[in-house]
Design a protein around this motif. Sequence first.
Motif, PDB file in Angstrom:
ATOM      1  N   LYS A 196       0.868  -1.257   0.266  1.00 15.00           N
ATOM      2  CA  LYS A 196      -0.213   0.219   0.081  1.00 15.00           C
ATOM      3  C   LYS A 196       0.215   1.212   0.028  1.00 15.00           C
ATOM      4  CE  LYS A 196      -3.946   2.494   2.196  1.00 15.00           C
ATOM      5  NZ  LYS A 196      -4.848   2.804   3.567  1.00 15.00           N
ATOM      6  N   ILE A 197       0.448   2.180  -0.973  1.00 14.55           N
ATOM      7  CA  ILE A 197       1.518   3.140  -1.447  1.00 14.55           C
ATOM      8  C   ILE A 197       1.089   4.681  -1.814  1.00 14.55           C
ATOM      9  CG2 ILE A 197       3.532   4.157  -2.555  1.00 14.55           C
ATOM     10  CD1 ILE A 197       4.344   1.214  -3.554  1.00 14.55           C
ATOM     11  N   GLN A 198       1.438   5.442  -0.326  1.00 10.49           N
ATOM     12  CA  GLN A 198       0.582   7.105  -0.687  1.00 10.49           C
ATOM     13  C   GLN A 198       1.291   8.453  -1.786  1.00 10.49           C
ATOM     14  OE1 GLN A 198      -2.183   8.072   1.054  1.00 10.49           O
ATOM     15  NE2 GLN A 198      -1.951  10.306  -0.651  1.00 10.49           N
ATOM     16  N   GLY A 202      -2.364   9.995  -4.571  1.00  6.00           N
ATOM     17  CA  GLY A 202      -3.529   9.253  -4.082  1.00  6.00           C
ATOM     18  C   GLY A 202      -2.921   7.904  -3.397  1.00  6.00           C
ATOM     19  N   SER A 203      -3.338   7.519  -2.864  1.00  8.83           N
ATOM     20  CA  SER A 203      -2.872   6.309  -2.674  1.00  8.83           C
ATOM     21  C   SER A 203      -2.937   4.911  -2.860  1.00  8.83           C
ATOM     22  CB  SER A 203      -3.770   5.975  -0.436  1.00  8.83           C
ATOM     23  OG  SER A 203      -3.299   4.723  -0.016  1.00  8.83           O
ATOM     24  N   PHE A 204      -2.509   3.690  -2.670  1.00  4.71           N
ATOM     25  CA  PHE A 204      -2.712   2.579  -3.953  1.00  4.71           C
ATOM     26  C   PHE A 204      -2.688   1.251  -2.362  1.00  4.71           C
ATOM     27  CE2 PHE A 204      -1.808   6.404  -6.457  1.00  4.71           C
ATOM     28  CZ  PHE A 204      -2.674   6.457  -7.273  1.00  4.71           C
ATOM     29  N   ARG A 205      -3.550   0.086  -3.400  1.00  6.68           N
ATOM     30  CA  ARG A 205      -2.874  -0.885  -3.407  1.00  6.68           C
ATOM     31  C   ARG A 205      -2.469  -1.733  -3.770  1.00  6.68           C
ATOM     32  NH1 ARG A 205      -5.867  -1.651   2.227  1.00  6.68           N
ATOM     33  NH2 ARG A 205      -7.070   0.458   2.703  1.00  6.68           N
ATOM     34  N   ASP A 206      -2.331  -2.797  -3.163  1.00 10.57           N
ATOM     35  CA  ASP A 206      -1.738  -4.035  -4.197  1.00 10.57           C
ATOM     36  C   ASP A 206      -0.625  -4.054  -5.027  1.00 10.57           C
ATOM     37  OD1 ASP A 206      -4.011  -5.638  -3.021  1.00 10.57           O
ATOM     38  OD2 ASP A 206      -5.824  -4.874  -4.454  1.00 10.57           O
ATOM     39  N   ARG A 225       7.847   1.195  -8.663  1.00  7.66           N
ATOM     40  CA  ARG A 225       6.671   0.501  -8.335  1.00  7.66           C
ATOM     41  C   ARG A 225       5.557   0.400  -8.984  1.00  7.66           C
ATOM     42  NH1 ARG A 225       7.278   1.775  -1.061  1.00  7.66           N
ATOM     43  NH2 ARG A 225       8.837   0.867  -0.512  1.00  7.66           N
ATOM     44  N   TYR A 226       4.453  -0.202  -8.964  1.00  5.91           N
ATOM     45  CA  TYR A 226       3.860  -0.554  -9.358  1.00  5.91           C
ATOM     46  C   TYR A 226       2.898  -0.305  -9.250  1.00  5.91           C
ATOM     47  CZ  TYR A 226       7.644  -0.855 -13.262  1.00  5.91           C
ATOM     48  OH  TYR A 226       8.330  -0.267 -14.368  1.00  5.91           O
ATOM     49  N   CYS A 227       1.206   0.042  -9.474  1.00  7.02           N
ATOM     50  CA  CYS A 227       0.117  -0.176  -9.180  1.00  7.02           C
ATOM     51  C   CYS A 227      -1.191  -0.537  -9.977  1.00  7.02           C
ATOM     52  CB  CYS A 227      -0.340   1.055  -8.425  1.00  7.02           C
ATOM     53  SG  CYS A 227       0.339   1.366  -7.284  1.00  7.02           S
ATOM     54  N   PRO A 228      -2.036  -1.647  -9.690  1.00  6.72           N
ATOM     55  CA  PRO A 228      -2.902  -1.890 -10.906  1.00  6.72           C
ATOM     56  C   PRO A 228      -4.111  -1.132 -11.541  1.00  6.72           C
ATOM     57  CG  PRO A 228      -3.261  -2.928  -8.470  1.00  6.72           C
ATOM     58  CD  PRO A 228      -2.556  -2.285  -8.299  1.00  6.72           C
ATOM     59  N   HIS A 229      -3.881  -1.477 -12.564  1.00  2.00           N
ATOM     60  CA  HIS A 229      -4.918   0.322 -13.011  1.00  2.00           C
ATOM     61  C   HIS A 229      -4.526   1.869 -13.161  1.00  2.00           C
ATOM     62  CE1 HIS A 229      -7.596  -3.191 -13.321  1.00  2.00           C
ATOM     63  NE2 HIS A 229      -7.327  -3.807 -12.311  1.00  2.00           N
ATOM     64  N   ILE A 230      -2.987   1.934 -12.580  1.00  5.84           N
ATOM     65  CA  ILE A 230      -2.449   3.280 -12.820  1.00  5.84           C
ATOM     66  C   ILE A 230      -1.284   3.239 -13.397  1.00  5.84           C
ATOM     67  CG2 ILE A 230      -1.519   4.497 -11.467  1.00  5.84           C
ATOM     68  CD1 ILE A 230      -4.532   4.222 -11.450  1.00  5.84           C
ATOM     69  N   GLY A 231      -0.188   1.433 -13.466  1.00  8.17           N
ATOM     70  CA  GLY A 231       1.137   1.269 -13.401  1.00  8.17           C
ATOM     71  C   GLY A 231       1.980   1.859 -12.762  1.00  8.17           C
ATOM     72  N   ASP A 258      -7.725   6.861  -2.487  1.00  5.96           N
ATOM     73  CA  ASP A 258      -7.943   5.639  -2.416  1.00  5.96           C
ATOM     74  C   ASP A 258      -9.276   4.872  -2.804  1.00  5.96           C
ATOM     75  OD1 ASP A 258      -6.680   4.549   0.547  1.00  5.96           O
ATOM     76  OD2 ASP A 258      -8.186   3.749   0.244  1.00  5.96           O
ATOM     77  N   SER A 259      -8.783   3.688  -2.647  1.00  3.79           N
ATOM     78  CA  SER A 259      -9.669   2.879  -3.279  1.00  3.79           C
ATOM     79  C   SER A 259     -11.268   2.236  -1.553  1.00  3.79           C
ATOM     80  CB  SER A 259      -9.417   1.273  -3.566  1.00  3.79           C
ATOM     81  OG  SER A 259      -8.611   1.041  -2.207  1.00  3.79           O
ATOM     82  N   LYS A 260     -10.279   2.589  -0.965  1.00  3.37           N
ATOM     83  CA  LYS A 260     -11.519   2.180   0.107  1.00  3.37           C
ATOM     84  C   LYS A 260     -12.781   3.408  -0.119  1.00  3.37           C
ATOM     85  CE  LYS A 260      -9.263   3.049   3.752  1.00  3.37           C
ATOM     86  NZ  LYS A 260      -8.507   2.978   5.143  1.00  3.37           N
TER      87      LYS A 260
END
Length: 261
Positions: A196-198, A202-206, A225-231, A258-260
């Motif tokens: 989980k990265i800020q 924004g804040s991203f998970r997974d 570092r890469y995040c799903p649906h963002i890159g 944040d996904s929440k």
Amino acid sequence: MRSELLVAATWCVASSQVALGNDNDREFTDDFPIEDCNFVARGGNPFFDLTPGRQLYLSNQQCVAEGECDELEELWITALAETRNVVIGDGGRKREITTRVVEEKETADGELVEISRNFFATCRPSNDVYYFGEEVDIYEDGEIVSHEGEWLAGRDQAKPGIIMPDSGFLIGSRYYQELAPGVALDRAEHVEIDLKIQTPAGSFRDCIQVTETTPLEPGDESTKRYCPHIGLIADDDLLLQAVYEPKEDARKVVRLRDSKE
């Protein structure tokens, strides 16, 4: 037909077939199932999107503000509408691949440092994204002074590498992203998942973390570092500031939450 996971896992554990350096170098996979791929210049996967018009903007603004960086570095990564055909050898025959051109533009304190045009294509059905080369312009005082690092699959013994796998992201996997002997030999190792990265965007998970090295510069190391649906959301000190998504032929900035929420 083999499942996507099996195809991805196969190249992750394949033994090296080309001597690129010492024994440690050969621990990185350089033999990929290209013959199984139907390449397309679109799509990508959740960690590496090839949608034309999509742009990521990263910078080290926070690092500069905290006094830990001496200059403001900025990076724009844009998937262009442009494509580039690349001819490679595949099983003793010539094969033409249409790739997506992705431009990376780097500046330091507002001065242009580098513009590279990178060539990527999606392997179907696995959705692994392959890297077929790049054109590089390096600048000083507004003038191009070098093309160092340029390479193209199919020329001078260069071959496609993997820039981002889809379903085969396994901890410990090691593979070459670039396969241009003596010119470009970047390689990746999967080191972390479920992050989980800020960032300012924004804040991203997974999210996942990749360590990049090259035998051409021993001891040099980069963390991405890469995040799903963002890159790509972090490249060493550079953090994602915004994503520009194409919409009805116009780009609009997307402020990510944040996904929440």
